[in-house]
Design an enzyme around this catalytic site. Structure first.
Site, PDB file in Angstrom:
ATOM      1  N   LYS A  52      39.713  15.262  57.975  1.00  0.00           N
ATOM      2  CA  LYS A  52      41.077  15.291  58.508  1.00  0.00           C
ATOM      3  C   LYS A  52      41.428  16.726  58.879  1.00  0.00           C
ATOM      4  CE  LYS A  52      45.746  13.780  56.970  1.00  0.00           C
ATOM      5  NZ  LYS A  52      46.458  13.098  55.865  1.00  0.00           N
ATOM      6  N   SER A 127      49.201   9.073  57.318  1.00  0.00           N
ATOM      7  CA  SER A 127      48.912  10.079  58.304  1.00  0.00           C
ATOM      8  C   SER A 127      47.427  10.281  58.616  1.00  0.00           C
ATOM      9  CB  SER A 127      49.500  11.419  57.853  1.00  0.00           C
ATOM     10  OG  SER A 127      48.863  11.871  56.672  1.00  0.00           O
ATOM     11  N   SER A 151      48.858   8.147  52.554  1.00  0.00           N
ATOM     12  CA  SER A 151      48.203   8.456  53.835  1.00  0.00           C
ATOM     13  C   SER A 151      46.708   8.211  53.915  1.00  0.00           C
ATOM     14  CB  SER A 151      48.473   9.909  54.216  1.00  0.00           C
ATOM     15  OG  SER A 151      49.754  10.007  54.780  1.00  0.00           O
TER      16      SER A 151
HETATM   17  N1  GLN Z   1      53.961   7.902  55.083  1.00  0.00           N
HETATM   18  C1  GLN Z   1      54.213   8.848  54.051  1.00  0.00           C
HETATM   19  C2  GLN Z   1      55.088   9.965  54.575  1.00  0.00           C
HETATM   20  O1  GLN Z   1      55.412   9.927  55.711  1.00  0.00           O
HETATM   21  C3  GLN Z   1      52.929   9.351  53.464  1.00  0.00           C
HETATM   22  C4  GLN Z   1      52.442  10.655  53.989  1.00  0.00           C
HETATM   23  C5  GLN Z   1      51.210  11.147  53.296  1.00  0.00           C
HETATM   24  O2  GLN Z   1      50.691  10.528  52.370  1.00  0.00           O
HETATM   25  N2  GLN Z   1      50.739  12.296  53.723  1.00  0.00           N
HETATM   26  O3  GLN Z   1      55.458  10.856  53.860  1.00  0.00           O
END
Ligand code: GLN
Length: 455
Positions: A52, A127, A151
């Site tokens: 990532k 994400s 994410s």
């Molecule tokens: N969807 C969650 C957020 O927007 C998770 C993000 C993450 O785990 N980096 O914060």
């Protein structure tokens, strides 16, 4: 073969921000040479991996999918990247994400969205959407994601792949661009539970560079996954269904696929028990106060002077303050700005007790509910997300709050620091459904053993 596949499909999928073909081929050639010379290599030597683009990679552009870091080439490597390099795993490239990992669709990327390989009109989740899509499109066999509130697990669910959020402190955060440090954890992603387990063993380990890194590390993930897959039985395993995360609010197709998976688990000998976690009703609200508070502090370092972008004000004096303001106005996207503002507000004098303080109390309640639940169940289960992948562009039409509610099932694990996994559990209307398992801290092996039995 993977580079060819990237060349053939990534224009459509958009999983990668950067492809490092030369570096990948050089590592592969080096592994071949060492193998031919009779060296004993790591079992994953020569197996390519994608990271990532939140993981810091020496000499390879690292963007966090933000204009803020465009052009930044790090002078050092994150520990997890160093581990995959030391194992001889060629780096295929850096995958797309929501800017600074804030989002659930990968559409908050400054470099454009990623498409879901199952249906390219749908999002891959986020994400770590690029990491998940790269696996589902067979562009990479393994990928590294990060999970602050889901994410790794939610994009795994949306793409029919496997994603694991390890126990907090089991994988180093050194050289991982920080979102919310008390919640962030790097996680392995693969197409099978055993693949994720093999990668987890490479990523994990004590790291003196991360003050929250555990000194006594659990091991045996791959052996547990292999044992779970081989046994074909879940006899004696108690699966606790979290009442708050099933039924109401879950799409009927997702609920049906989850129920079907439970039936199969029961037929394989598992005992299904009902679990009540009342505090989960407030977990999303607590997360969306704690996370932005930490975000507002962590992202203060992007001041136009130290990393990447620097923008001077269009008029008036050029001072540290005006450069900082102009850079941050130009460099951050709307969602990042929203969270910095929320966090700054929640931490400000006079509001601290009402918001941040209350959220921390909910965090304690979530930890207590989970500790109590694990007295009756070996693992806790639920759908990973209440829906399947939604249409590209749909999130823009939604208000942020309803998008945030989609994180309801994944957030508790981050608040409590416990490990979680999403495994594929069938489809609803042709799109994959994820089955989430949670285990007590340091018991990641349970996820691998039981997850491999369920997959
Ligand atoms: N969807 C969650 C957020 O927007 C998770 C993000 C993450 O785990 N980096 O914060």
């Amino acid at each position: 073969a993977h580079l060819d596949r990237i060349g053939a499909v990534d224009e459509t999928i958009g999983a990668f921000i950067t492809v490092t073909a030369d570096a990948a081929l050089a590592t592969a050639a080096d592994v071949d040479r060492r193998r031919a010379a009779g060296e004993t290599l790591h079992p994953l030597a020569g197996v390519p991996v994608a990271h990532k683009d939140l993981i810091v990679t020496e000499g390879v552009a690292t963007t966090a999918a933000s204009k803020m870091l465009e052009g930044w080439v790090p002078p050092y490597s994150g520990t997890v990247y160093r581990h995959t390099q030391e194992a001889g795993m060629p780096l295929l490239g850096k995958t797309n994400l929501d800017e600074f990992a804030m989002g659930a669709t990968t559409e908050n990327s400054a470099f454009g969205p990623t498409a879901n390989p199952w249906d390219t009109t749908k999002v891959p989740g986020g994400s770590s959407g690029g990491a998940a899509a790269a696996l589902a499109a067979y562009e990479a066999p393994l990928s590294v994601g990060t999970d602050t509130g889901g994410s790794v697990r939610q994009p795994a669910a949306f793409t029919g792949t496997v994603g694991v959020k390890p126990t907090y402190g089991s994988v180093s955060r050194y050289g991982v661009i920080a979102m919310a440090s008390s919640l962030d954890q790097v996680g392995p992603m693969g197409r099978t539970v055993a693949d994720a387990a093999a990668l987890h063993e490479v990523l994990a380990g004590h790291d003196p560079h991360d003050s929250t890194s555990l000194t006594d590390q659990a091991t045996g993930f791959l052996a547990a996954a292999q044992a779970g897959a081989a046994s074909g039985s879940l006899a004696g395993k108690r699966l606790g269904v979290i009442r708050q995360l099933t039924g109401e609010g879950v799409e009927p197709g997702v609920q049906a696929a989850f129920d079907e998976a439970l039936k199969i688990a029961e037929a394989a000998g598992a005992e299904i028990v009902d679990i009540d976690c009342p505090s989960f009703a407030y977990a999303v609200e607590a997360y969306y106060l704690i996370m932005p508070s930490e975000v507002s502090s962590n992202l203060a370092r992007y001041d136009g002077m130290r990393f990447g972008l620097r923008v001077e004000p269009e008029e008036g004096p050029v001072t540290a303050e005006t450069v900082m303001a102009a850079t941050r106005a130009a460099g951050f996207g709307a969602e990042v700005k929203r969270r910095i503002i929320l966090g700054t507000y929640a931490l400000s004098a006079g509001y601290y007790d009402a918001y941040y303080g209350s959220a921390q109390k909910v965090r304690t309640l979530v930890q207590r509910d989970l500790a109590k639940a694990f007295e009756t169940a070996d693992v806790l289960v639920s759908p990973t997300a209440p829906t399947t992948a939604f249409d590209l562009g749909a999130a823009k039409e939604m208000d942020p709050m309803s998008l945030y509610l989609g994180d309801v099932a994944t957030i508790p694990a981050n608040l409590a620091g416990v490990p979680g996994m999403s495994v594929p559990a069938g489809v609803a209307d042709g799109l994959p459904v994820g089955f989430q398992l949670l285990a007590p801290a340091r018991e990641d092996v349970r996820l691998y053993e039981i997850g491999a039995g369920i997959e």
